[in-house]
Design a protein around this motif. Structure first.
Motif, PDB file in Angstrom:
ATOM      1  N   ILE A   1       0.837  -1.202   0.000  1.00 45.07           N
ATOM      2  CA  ILE A   1       0.000   0.000   0.000  1.00 45.07           C
ATOM      3  C   ILE A   1       0.868   1.248   0.000  1.00 45.07           C
ATOM      4  CG2 ILE A   1      -1.684   1.334   1.304  1.00 45.07           C
ATOM      5  CD1 ILE A   1      -2.884  -1.135  -0.025  1.00 45.07           C
ATOM      6  N   ARG A   2       1.857   1.291   0.887  1.00 49.60           N
ATOM      7  CA  ARG A   2       2.705   2.481   1.006  1.00 49.60           C
ATOM      8  C   ARG A   2       3.478   2.738  -0.291  1.00 49.60           C
ATOM      9  NH1 ARG A   2       5.670   0.809   5.015  1.00 49.60           N
ATOM     10  NH2 ARG A   2       4.067   1.396   6.500  1.00 49.60           N
ATOM     11  N   GLN A   3       4.120   1.684  -0.811  1.00 45.03           N
ATOM     12  CA  GLN A   3       4.911   1.868  -2.023  1.00 45.03           C
ATOM     13  C   GLN A   3       4.027   2.161  -3.231  1.00 45.03           C
ATOM     14  OE1 GLN A   3       7.981  -1.051  -2.813  1.00 45.03           O
ATOM     15  NE2 GLN A   3       8.307  -1.421  -0.625  1.00 45.03           N
ATOM     16  N   GLY A   4       2.864   1.519  -3.280  1.00 47.12           N
ATOM     17  CA  GLY A   4       1.960   1.786  -4.394  1.00 47.12           C
ATOM     18  C   GLY A   4       1.513   3.234  -4.437  1.00 47.12           C
ATOM     19  N   LEU A   5       1.149   3.776  -3.280  1.00 44.61           N
ATOM     20  CA  LEU A   5       0.749   5.186  -3.220  1.00 44.61           C
ATOM     21  C   LEU A   5       1.918   6.090  -3.590  1.00 44.61           C
ATOM     22  CD1 LEU A   5      -1.407   5.089   0.031  1.00 44.61           C
ATOM     23  CD2 LEU A   5      -2.238   5.283  -2.325  1.00 44.61           C
ATOM     24  N   ASP A   6       3.116   5.758  -3.103  1.00 40.81           N
ATOM     25  CA  ASP A   6       4.292   6.560  -3.441  1.00 40.81           C
ATOM     26  C   ASP A   6       4.586   6.542  -4.939  1.00 40.81           C
ATOM     27  OD1 ASP A   6       4.657   7.222  -0.793  1.00 40.81           O
ATOM     28  OD2 ASP A   6       6.258   5.762  -0.426  1.00 40.81           O
ATOM     29  N   ARG A   7       4.236   5.436  -5.600  1.00 39.38           N
ATOM     30  CA  ARG A   7       4.483   5.306  -7.035  1.00 39.38           C
ATOM     31  C   ARG A   7       3.355   5.916  -7.872  1.00 39.38           C
ATOM     32  NH1 ARG A   7       7.970   0.187  -7.999  1.00 39.38           N
ATOM     33  NH2 ARG A   7       8.802  -0.226  -5.903  1.00 39.38           N
ATOM     34  N   GLY A   8       2.330   6.429  -7.204  1.00 40.86           N
ATOM     35  CA  GLY A   8       1.240   7.085  -7.916  1.00 40.86           C
ATOM     36  C   GLY A   8       0.117   6.165  -8.350  1.00 40.86           C
ATOM     37  N   HIS A   9       0.072   4.943  -7.828  1.00 43.93           N
ATOM     38  CA  HIS A   9      -0.998   4.018  -8.181  1.00 43.93           C
ATOM     39  C   HIS A   9      -2.253   4.296  -7.349  1.00 43.93           C
ATOM     40  CE1 HIS A   9       1.762   1.776 -10.621  1.00 43.93           C
ATOM     41  NE2 HIS A   9       2.507   1.394  -9.599  1.00 43.93           N
ATOM     42  N   GLU A  10      -3.392   3.907  -7.883  1.00 44.34           N
ATOM     43  CA  GLU A  10      -4.655   3.971  -7.146  1.00 44.34           C
ATOM     44  C   GLU A  10      -4.835   2.632  -6.433  1.00 44.34           C
ATOM     45  OE1 GLU A  10      -9.359   4.031  -8.259  1.00 44.34           O
ATOM     46  OE2 GLU A  10      -8.059   5.435  -9.343  1.00 44.34           O
ATOM     47  N   MET A  11      -4.756   2.642  -5.103  1.00 41.27           N
ATOM     48  CA  MET A  11      -4.711   1.410  -4.337  1.00 41.27           C
ATOM     49  C   MET A  11      -6.048   1.127  -3.639  1.00 41.27           C
ATOM     50  SD  MET A  11      -1.589   0.671  -5.052  1.00 41.27           S
ATOM     51  CE  MET A  11      -1.295  -0.772  -4.003  1.00 41.27           C
ATOM     52  N   THR A  12      -6.421  -0.152  -3.624  1.00 37.19           N
ATOM     53  CA  THR A  12      -7.568  -0.625  -2.853  1.00 37.19           C
ATOM     54  C   THR A  12      -7.089  -1.747  -1.953  1.00 37.19           C
ATOM     55  OG1 THR A  12      -9.164  -0.082  -4.593  1.00 37.19           O
ATOM     56  CG2 THR A  12      -9.841  -1.702  -2.956  1.00 37.19           C
ATOM     57  N   ALA A  13      -7.326  -1.639  -0.655  1.00 32.12           N
ATOM     58  CA  ALA A  13      -6.925  -2.647   0.315  1.00 32.12           C
ATOM     59  C   ALA A  13      -8.128  -3.505   0.689  1.00 32.12           C
ATOM     60  CB  ALA A  13      -6.361  -1.982   1.564  1.00 32.12           C
ATOM     61  N   VAL A  14      -7.949  -4.819   0.652  1.00 31.51           N
ATOM     62  CA  VAL A  14      -9.003  -5.741   1.064  1.00 31.51           C
ATOM     63  C   VAL A  14      -8.559  -6.408   2.355  1.00 31.51           C
ATOM     64  CG1 VAL A  14     -10.450  -7.683   0.406  1.00 31.51           C
ATOM     65  CG2 VAL A  14      -9.604  -6.124  -1.347  1.00 31.51           C
ATOM     66  N   THR A  15      -9.394  -6.305   3.404  1.00 33.19           N
ATOM     67  CA  THR A  15      -9.049  -6.848   4.704  1.00 33.19           C
ATOM     68  C   THR A  15     -10.204  -7.681   5.254  1.00 33.19           C
ATOM     69  OG1 THR A  15      -9.916  -4.983   5.995  1.00 33.19           O
ATOM     70  CG2 THR A  15      -7.661  -4.788   5.153  1.00 33.19           C
ATOM     71  N   ARG A  16      -9.855  -8.587   6.162  1.00 32.23           N
ATOM     72  CA  ARG A  16     -10.880  -9.417   6.785  1.00 32.23           C
ATOM     73  C   ARG A  16     -11.674  -8.669   7.842  1.00 32.23           C
ATOM     74  NH1 ARG A  16      -6.878 -14.578   7.423  1.00 32.23           N
ATOM     75  NH2 ARG A  16      -5.369 -12.874   7.469  1.00 32.23           N
ATOM     76  N   ARG A  17     -11.053  -7.624   8.423  1.00 29.29           N
ATOM     77  CA  ARG A  17     -11.708  -6.864   9.488  1.00 29.29           C
ATOM     78  C   ARG A  17     -11.293  -5.399   9.348  1.00 29.29           C
ATOM     79  NH1 ARG A  17      -7.822 -10.199  11.516  1.00 29.29           N
ATOM     80  NH2 ARG A  17      -9.401 -11.780  11.906  1.00 29.29           N
ATOM     81  N   PRO A  18     -12.058  -4.468   9.927  1.00 29.64           N
ATOM     82  CA  PRO A  18     -11.694  -3.051   9.824  1.00 29.64           C
ATOM     83  C   PRO A  18     -10.244  -2.820  10.244  1.00 29.64           C
ATOM     84  CG  PRO A  18     -13.885  -3.276  10.771  1.00 29.64           C
ATOM     85  CD  PRO A  18     -13.325  -4.671  10.675  1.00 29.64           C
ATOM     86  N   ALA A  19      -9.541  -1.981   9.462  1.00 25.15           N
ATOM     87  CA  ALA A  19      -8.097  -1.840   9.664  1.00 25.15           C
ATOM     88  C   ALA A  19      -7.655  -0.420   9.942  1.00 25.15           C
ATOM     89  CB  ALA A  19      -7.372  -2.370   8.433  1.00 25.15           C
ATOM     90  N   GLY A  20      -8.577   0.486  10.124  1.00 22.75           N
ATOM     91  CA  GLY A  20      -8.170   1.869  10.350  1.00 22.75           C
ATOM     92  C   GLY A  20      -7.773   2.535   9.051  1.00 22.75           C
TER      93      GLY A  20
END
Length: 216
Positions: A17-36
């Motif tokens: 997530i961190r590197q993707g955002l730094d590289r300018g990508h549009e990121m979506t995180a999928v988690t099993r439970r709320p992650a903040g």
């Protein structure tokens, strides 16, 4: 690029997530439970439910999977039920493949482990002594990874397996890559560099349908 990350709250997932955002990508995180606050769109869904995952992968350019189970969690579950076996990797791979096929997304890059395979890339001590010991200790997780690999190989997706050795929380540095066999003498790699290799895979068509072993 528009990218979806599974296992986004783990060590590798957070790096993705961190590197993707730094590289300018549009990121979506999928988690099993709320992650903040991860700094991007977060989708909470069962990671073994293809129908629930379809919305998280639809319209994306690729899926990056750092899905896994922590060893303490595995041991705690076995303490409660000695017959229990981990199927997190296989169930996740099955759901990811089905969700991607349903939505027309083809590129999947997922984390494996070099420790589960002993081959000609390893030196004699590693192949004959060290890895058999590790494989005995981590047999449950490695069997789950092997089942996940079989699911990917049976699919029609453009998959890549990224297989690091023992992970650290160190910084990025130069690392080696070898296709389909282990890296000779490769014993360590940082989670930051696993994520870096997964982003490299997006630009490496020769890595499609290959197991990419990475290590220092």
């Amino acid at each position: 690029m528009k990218l979806t990350v599974f296992g986004a709250t783990g060590g590798i997932g957070r790096q993705l997530i961190r590197q993707g955002l730094d590289r300018g990508h549009e990121m979506t995180a999928v988690t099993r439970r709320p992650a903040g606050d991860l700094g991007c769109e977060v989708v909470v869904a069962p990671l073994d439910d293809a129908e629930a995952l379809a919305g998280a992968v639809a319209g994306r350019d690729a899926v990056l999977s750092a899905l896994g189970i922590r060893v303490p969690e595995m041991r705690a579950r076995r303490a409660k039920d000695k017959a229990a076996r981990s199927t997190v990797q296989a169930d996740g791979a099955r759901a990811q493949v089905a969700a991607m096929q349903a939505t027309g997304v083809r590129r999947l890059i997922t984390v494996d482990a070099s420790g589960r395979v002993a081959d000609e890339g390893d030196g004699p001590v590693m192949r004959l002594i060290a890895k058999p010991l590790v494989q005995r200790v981590l047999r449950e997780g490695f069997e789950d990874l092997a089942a996940a690999e079989a699911i990917l190989r049976a699919s029609d997706l453009d998959w890549t397996l990224i297989a690091p050795p023992r992970l650290t929380d160190g910084p990025h540095r130069a690392y080696r890559t070898v296709l389909d066999i282990n890296v000779r003498g490769g014993r360590l790699l940082s989670r930051a560099d696993v994520a870096d290799a997964m982003f490299r895979a997006l630009e490496e068509p020769t890595w499609i349908h290959r197991r990419v072993n990475i290590a220092y």
